[in-house]
Design a protein around this motif. Sequence first.
Motif, short mmCIF file in Angstrom:
data_model
loop_
_atom_site.label_atom_id
_atom_site.label_comp_id
_atom_site.label_asym_id
_atom_site.label_seq_id
_atom_site.Cartn_x
_atom_site.Cartn_y
_atom_site.Cartn_z
N VAL A 142 -36.20 7.65 14.35
CA VAL A 142 -35.34 8.61 15.06
C VAL A 142 -33.93 8.03 15.23
O VAL A 142 -32.97 8.76 15.43
N ALA A 143 -33.81 6.70 15.14
CA ALA A 143 -32.52 6.05 15.42
C ALA A 143 -31.49 6.35 14.33
O ALA A 143 -31.64 5.93 13.18
N TYR A 144 -30.47 7.09 14.71
CA TYR A 144 -29.40 7.48 13.78
C TYR A 144 -28.25 6.48 13.90
O TYR A 144 -27.72 6.28 15.01
N PRO A 145 -27.84 5.83 12.80
CA PRO A 145 -26.72 4.90 12.88
C PRO A 145 -25.41 5.66 13.09
O PRO A 145 -25.00 6.45 12.23
N VAL A 146 -24.78 5.44 14.23
CA VAL A 146 -23.58 6.20 14.61
C VAL A 146 -22.45 5.97 13.59
O VAL A 146 -22.18 4.85 13.19
N GLY A 147 -21.83 7.08 13.19
CA GLY A 147 -20.69 7.02 12.28
C GLY A 147 -21.08 7.02 10.81
O GLY A 147 -20.22 7.03 9.94
N SER A 148 -22.39 7.02 10.53
CA SER A 148 -22.81 6.90 9.13
C SER A 148 -22.56 8.18 8.33
O SER A 148 -22.19 8.11 7.16
N THR A 149 -22.77 9.34 8.94
CA THR A 149 -22.58 10.58 8.17
C THR A 149 -21.70 11.60 8.88
O THR A 149 -21.34 12.61 8.28
N ALA A 150 -21.41 11.39 10.13
CA ALA A 150 -20.65 12.41 10.87
C ALA A 150 -19.83 11.77 11.98
O ALA A 150 -19.98 10.58 12.26
N GLY A 151 -18.95 12.59 12.57
CA GLY A 151 -18.19 12.11 13.73
C GLY A 151 -16.70 12.14 13.48
O GLY A 151 -16.23 12.07 12.34
N GLY A 152 -15.97 12.20 14.59
CA GLY A 152 -14.51 12.25 14.51
C GLY A 152 -13.91 10.87 14.27
O GLY A 152 -14.62 9.90 13.99
N GLU A 153 -12.59 10.81 14.42
CA GLU A 153 -11.86 9.55 14.14
C GLU A 153 -12.34 8.39 15.03
O GLU A 153 -12.47 7.25 14.56
N GLY A 154 -12.60 8.70 16.29
CA GLY A 154 -13.08 7.66 17.21
C GLY A 154 -14.43 7.13 16.78
O GLY A 154 -14.64 5.92 16.68
N VAL A 155 -15.33 8.04 16.51
CA VAL A 155 -16.70 7.67 16.11
C VAL A 155 -16.66 6.85 14.82
O VAL A 155 -17.43 5.88 14.66
N GLN A 156 -15.76 7.19 13.92
CA GLN A 156 -15.69 6.48 12.64
C GLN A 156 -15.33 5.00 12.79
O GLN A 156 -15.64 4.19 11.93
N GLN A 157 -14.68 4.67 13.93
CA GLN A 157 -14.36 3.25 14.17
C GLN A 157 -15.63 2.41 14.38
O GLN A 157 -15.60 1.19 14.37
N LEU A 158 -16.76 3.13 14.59
CA LEU A 158 -18.02 2.42 14.86
C LEU A 158 -18.90 2.31 13.62
O LEU A 158 -20.03 1.82 13.69
N ARG A 159 -18.37 2.78 12.49
CA ARG A 159 -19.15 2.86 11.26
C ARG A 159 -19.81 1.51 10.88
O ARG A 159 -20.95 1.48 10.48
N ASP A 160 -19.06 0.43 11.02
CA ASP A 160 -19.63 -0.87 10.62
C ASP A 160 -20.14 -1.69 11.81
O ASP A 160 -20.36 -2.88 11.72
N LYS A 161 -20.33 -0.99 12.95
CA LYS A 161 -20.86 -1.68 14.14
C LYS A 161 -22.36 -1.40 14.25
O LYS A 161 -22.92 -0.68 13.44
N PHE A 162 -22.97 -1.96 15.29
CA PHE A 162 -24.41 -1.75 15.48
C PHE A 162 -24.65 -0.83 16.67
O PHE A 162 -24.86 -1.30 17.79
N LEU A 163 -24.55 0.45 16.42
CA LEU A 163 -24.78 1.44 17.47
C LEU A 163 -25.64 2.56 16.91
O LEU A 163 -25.34 3.13 15.86
N TRP A 164 -26.73 2.86 17.61
CA TRP A 164 -27.64 3.92 17.17
C TRP A 164 -27.75 4.98 18.26
O TRP A 164 -27.61 4.68 19.45
N LEU A 165 -28.05 6.19 17.81
CA LEU A 165 -28.32 7.29 18.75
C LEU A 165 -29.73 7.81 18.48
O LEU A 165 -30.10 8.03 17.33
#
Lengths: 128, 257
Positions: free
Chosen positions: B74-97
Amino acid sequence: MSESIFDRLQKKLDVQKHEEGISAGDIAELPPALRKIMRMMLREVELTYKAICAAMDEMPAPDRMNRQELDQALETLTSQNWLIRRGEGEGVNYMVNLRRKAGSSLGLNFWDSLDEKIATNKKDAPPE
Amino acid sequence: MGKIISVHSFRGGTGKSNMTANLAAQAALRGKRAAIVDTDIQSPGIHVLFGLDETRMGHTLNEFLRGECAIQDVAYPVGSTAGGEGVQQLRDKFLWLIPSSINGREISRVVKTGYDVGILNKGLSGLLKELKLDYLFIDTHPGLNEETLLSIAISDGLIIILRPDQQDFQGTAVTVDIARGLDVPNLFLVVNKALTRYDFAEMKQTVEKTYGAPVAGILPLSEEMADLGSADLFSLCFPDHPWSKTLREIAQMVLAV
């Protein structure tokens, strides 16, 4: 020897009690010593007796229980079916038994109608 | 072992999901491994901040609760497929939703049948281990229900958000009592949507005295925040805004638990 009616009733009560389990709200009402154990068990989900003893030894002095107090607390929690004990001797372990969240008390017809309505709305919605 | 931080408010509309998402993002920006679970199964919403909608969601918490998938699925890696400019800054970080389903039938199904709270608890514990998390943030349902009480009971830290509003003040007292009853080790209060003409220092003192708990920060009512409309992570889009500065101070305090 066949089971008597009392044995069967007792079994039924045991199953019901097991199914009931404890809720987080109930934990807030427990005496501090039992609450401490339940909070630890909630986090760990399942622990061996040895691991519970080790965790207890690491607690700050005012929170710590001696073995006799700990055994008594585990016995109380197990007898209420809030913890489930498995295995014997060295291999004994405990796991928390949380009560299932009950479904809505509204009649099933209500939910069936709602499901049907949502499905129909979706079918009739114009393509995005 | 990772820490569990629950974010709660007694009433809805306090900015709880925005706060949770931004705090988790700040943890990820500091190089921490973090995840957010949306336990507001009846009215999920935090996924919106990360650009997810029903069509982009994979598995959801609802399916996990029915035993149809593993929690890590269920854990979606934040910034991997969607999100605005702010969210995209987290693309290479370790954050899941870990989102809850926004499908109407799924919501009505879980309300109708209930679920095994033990499975939810195992899932939260499993996330900490499987994703090797430093922090697990739980976005709770407003008020007090079973999943909210569970979240509070297993937390290392609880953030209670309130607005400067009499209804919030009374409701917060209830949550503070429950948190104390459940021996939550770290309790923080955050006042959100405070009018800028208020004296924040005086407000902090009054709230701390009333509840006997520290105020981690007072966030100003922000027109820019309202304008963003949960379309992105405010503290990443407007890092120099007073709201974002205070949010980072709150993160500093909360991440020290």
